[in-house]
Design a protein around this motif. Structure first.
Motif, mmCIF file in Angstrom:
data_model
loop_
_atom_site.group_PDB
_atom_site.id
_atom_site.type_symbol
_atom_site.label_atom_id
_atom_site.label_comp_id
_atom_site.label_asym_id
_atom_site.label_seq_id
_atom_site.Cartn_x
_atom_site.Cartn_y
_atom_site.Cartn_z
ATOM 1 N N LEU A 112 0.845 -1.188 0.000
ATOM 2 C CA LEU A 112 0.000 0.000 0.000
ATOM 3 C C LEU A 112 0.885 1.244 0.000
ATOM 4 O O LEU A 112 1.722 1.415 0.891
ATOM 5 C CB LEU A 112 -0.903 0.004 1.234
ATOM 6 N N ILE A 113 0.688 2.121 -0.985
ATOM 7 C CA ILE A 113 1.505 3.330 -1.121
ATOM 8 C C ILE A 113 0.594 4.543 -0.952
ATOM 9 O O ILE A 113 -0.313 4.767 -1.751
ATOM 10 C CB ILE A 113 2.235 3.378 -2.474
ATOM 11 N N MET A 114 0.859 5.331 0.084
ATOM 12 C CA MET A 114 0.003 6.467 0.406
ATOM 13 C C MET A 114 0.358 7.683 -0.448
ATOM 14 O O MET A 114 1.381 7.715 -1.133
ATOM 15 C CB MET A 114 0.124 6.773 1.905
ATOM 16 N N GLY A 115 -0.528 8.688 -0.398
ATOM 17 C CA GLY A 115 -0.413 9.858 -1.253
ATOM 18 C C GLY A 115 0.388 10.989 -0.637
ATOM 19 O O GLY A 115 1.044 10.843 0.406
ATOM 20 N N THR A 116 0.306 12.142 -1.277
ATOM 21 C CA THR A 116 1.127 13.301 -0.949
ATOM 22 C C THR A 116 1.020 13.698 0.519
ATOM 23 O O THR A 116 -0.087 13.871 1.048
ATOM 24 C CB THR A 116 0.703 14.498 -1.816
ATOM 25 N N SER A 117 2.171 13.826 1.168
ATOM 26 C CA SER A 117 2.293 14.393 2.516
ATOM 27 C C SER A 117 1.506 13.633 3.571
ATOM 28 O O SER A 117 1.242 14.174 4.653
ATOM 29 C CB SER A 117 1.852 15.872 2.514
ATOM 30 N N THR A 118 1.140 12.388 3.301
ATOM 31 C CA THR A 118 0.274 11.632 4.198
ATOM 32 C C THR A 118 0.985 10.372 4.680
ATOM 33 O O THR A 118 1.606 9.659 3.892
ATOM 34 C CB THR A 118 -1.034 11.247 3.486
ATOM 35 N N GLN A 119 0.866 10.116 5.970
ATOM 36 C CA GLN A 119 1.540 8.974 6.560
ATOM 37 C C GLN A 119 0.861 7.663 6.187
ATOM 38 O O GLN A 119 -0.336 7.618 5.889
ATOM 39 C CB GLN A 119 1.579 9.140 8.076
ATOM 40 N N GLY A 120 1.628 6.583 6.259
ATOM 41 C CA GLY A 120 1.107 5.276 5.902
ATOM 42 C C GLY A 120 -0.045 4.819 6.769
ATOM 43 O O GLY A 120 -0.855 3.986 6.344
ATOM 44 N N ILE A 121 -0.150 5.359 7.977
ATOM 45 C CA ILE A 121 -1.246 4.957 8.859
ATOM 46 C C ILE A 121 -2.597 5.453 8.353
ATOM 47 O O ILE A 121 -3.637 5.091 8.922
ATOM 48 C CB ILE A 121 -1.017 5.443 10.301
ATOM 49 N N ALA A 122 -2.602 6.249 7.278
ATOM 50 C CA ALA A 122 -3.879 6.660 6.680
ATOM 51 C C ALA A 122 -4.583 5.481 6.025
ATOM 52 O O ALA A 122 -5.794 5.535 5.793
ATOM 53 C CB ALA A 122 -3.672 7.779 5.663
#
Length: 296
Positions: free
Chosen positions: A31-41
């Protein structure tokens, strides 16, 4: 919550935080998160659903977010290729040759890059809330923020509500502003779980080594090197494009364009979904089902 393994891996000199759920011998979903957002999202409910379906699932903090290392962007600027190298380093750190890649927003752009330039590492691609990686939205955005109409033939700029939020929140950082940003990204159609958003924002602030460093993702995203212009028609991995009908950042035409450029890609437009779906009750389960079916 499924059993998890929290560890750090190396990407060059950088140390990246990762968390793995499920059976390490099972097929992997990265899972690859988006701009400026931590992986815990990536919500725990999603990870549990994927792990329970017989997959190992890995989420991680991109560089400059959360517990991963930060970079002096002025001294060491980086681009999409470097963020993609971090993603492959996560796979290497967990001994995974290839994975099902699931990305959202900038994370989906990283996924596209991997599917084009590191095809052997990508079993399938799921791209959520994204635009084609070769699309340079800067000119359309500049016109939108100047109150000018979009040009014929270009992919649409963000909605007026998103533009108003950005202009009104400039220079007003803080948890309340972050929550309102998530509210705007949720779109205007589906309910917004504000308590969940506030909990996420508080946790993100508490675990961030340097909150300001996350802004470097915007700078990296604006760099358009030749590798980003490579045609998506070379992608051979089975691709699923998931887009919200009420995405205020990338209106649905972006998802349609992305699916049209990838051979055989399947487009799922979810009614009422905004740009970031995980604070809209009920959408996490729907997205989990789509990913499980696509990676079967």
């Amino acid at each position: 919550m499924s059993t998890c393994d929290e560890t750090f891996v190396r990407s060059g000199r950088l140390r990246l935080w990762t968390e793995r759920f499920g059976d390490p011998a099972a097929p992997a979903v990265l899972l690859i998160m988006g701009t400026s957002t931590q992986g815990i999202a990536w919500p725990d409910d999603l990870l549990d659903a994927l792990a329970d379906s017989g997959r190992q699932v890995i989420r991680f903090d991109n560089r400059d977010t959360g517990r991963s290392d930060c970079v002096d962007f002025t001294a060491e600027p980086y681009a999409l290729a470097d963020l993609a190298a971090d993603a492959t380093a996560v796979l290497d750190g967990h001994g995974i040759a290839a994975a099902h890649i699931v990305g959202i927003s900038l994370g989906a752009t990283i996924g596209q890059w991997l599917a084009v330039h590191r095809a052997s590492r990508v079993l399938t691609l799921t791209a959520m809330s994204a635009s084609p990686m070769g699309n340079q939205p800067g000119p359309a955005w500049a016109r939108a923020f100047a109150g000018q109409p979009a040009l014929d033939g270009e992919l649409p700029p963000p909605t007026a509500s998103f533009v108003r939020h950005v202009l009104s929140s400039a220079g007003a950082p803080g948890a309340d502003t972050d929550v309102q940003t998530w509210r705007v990204l949720n779109g205007d159609v589906l309910p917004f779980d504000e308590p969940a958003a506030r909990t996420f924002v508080a946790r993100s602030h508490a675990r961030a080594g340097n909150l300001a460093a996350a802004l470097n993702h915007d700078l990296a995203g604006r760099r358009f090197d030749d590798d980003r212009r490579a045609p998506l028609s070379t992608i051979t991995a089975p691709a699923l494009v998931v887009h919200g009908s009420a995405d205020p950042l990338f209106p649905p035409a972006h998802g349609e364009a992305l699916a049209a450029q990838i051979p055989g890609a399947r487009l799922e437009v979810l009614p009422g979904m905004g740009h970031h779906p995980f604070f809209a009750p009920g959408l996490t389960g729907r997205i989990a089902d789509l990913i499980i079916h696509h990676t079967a």
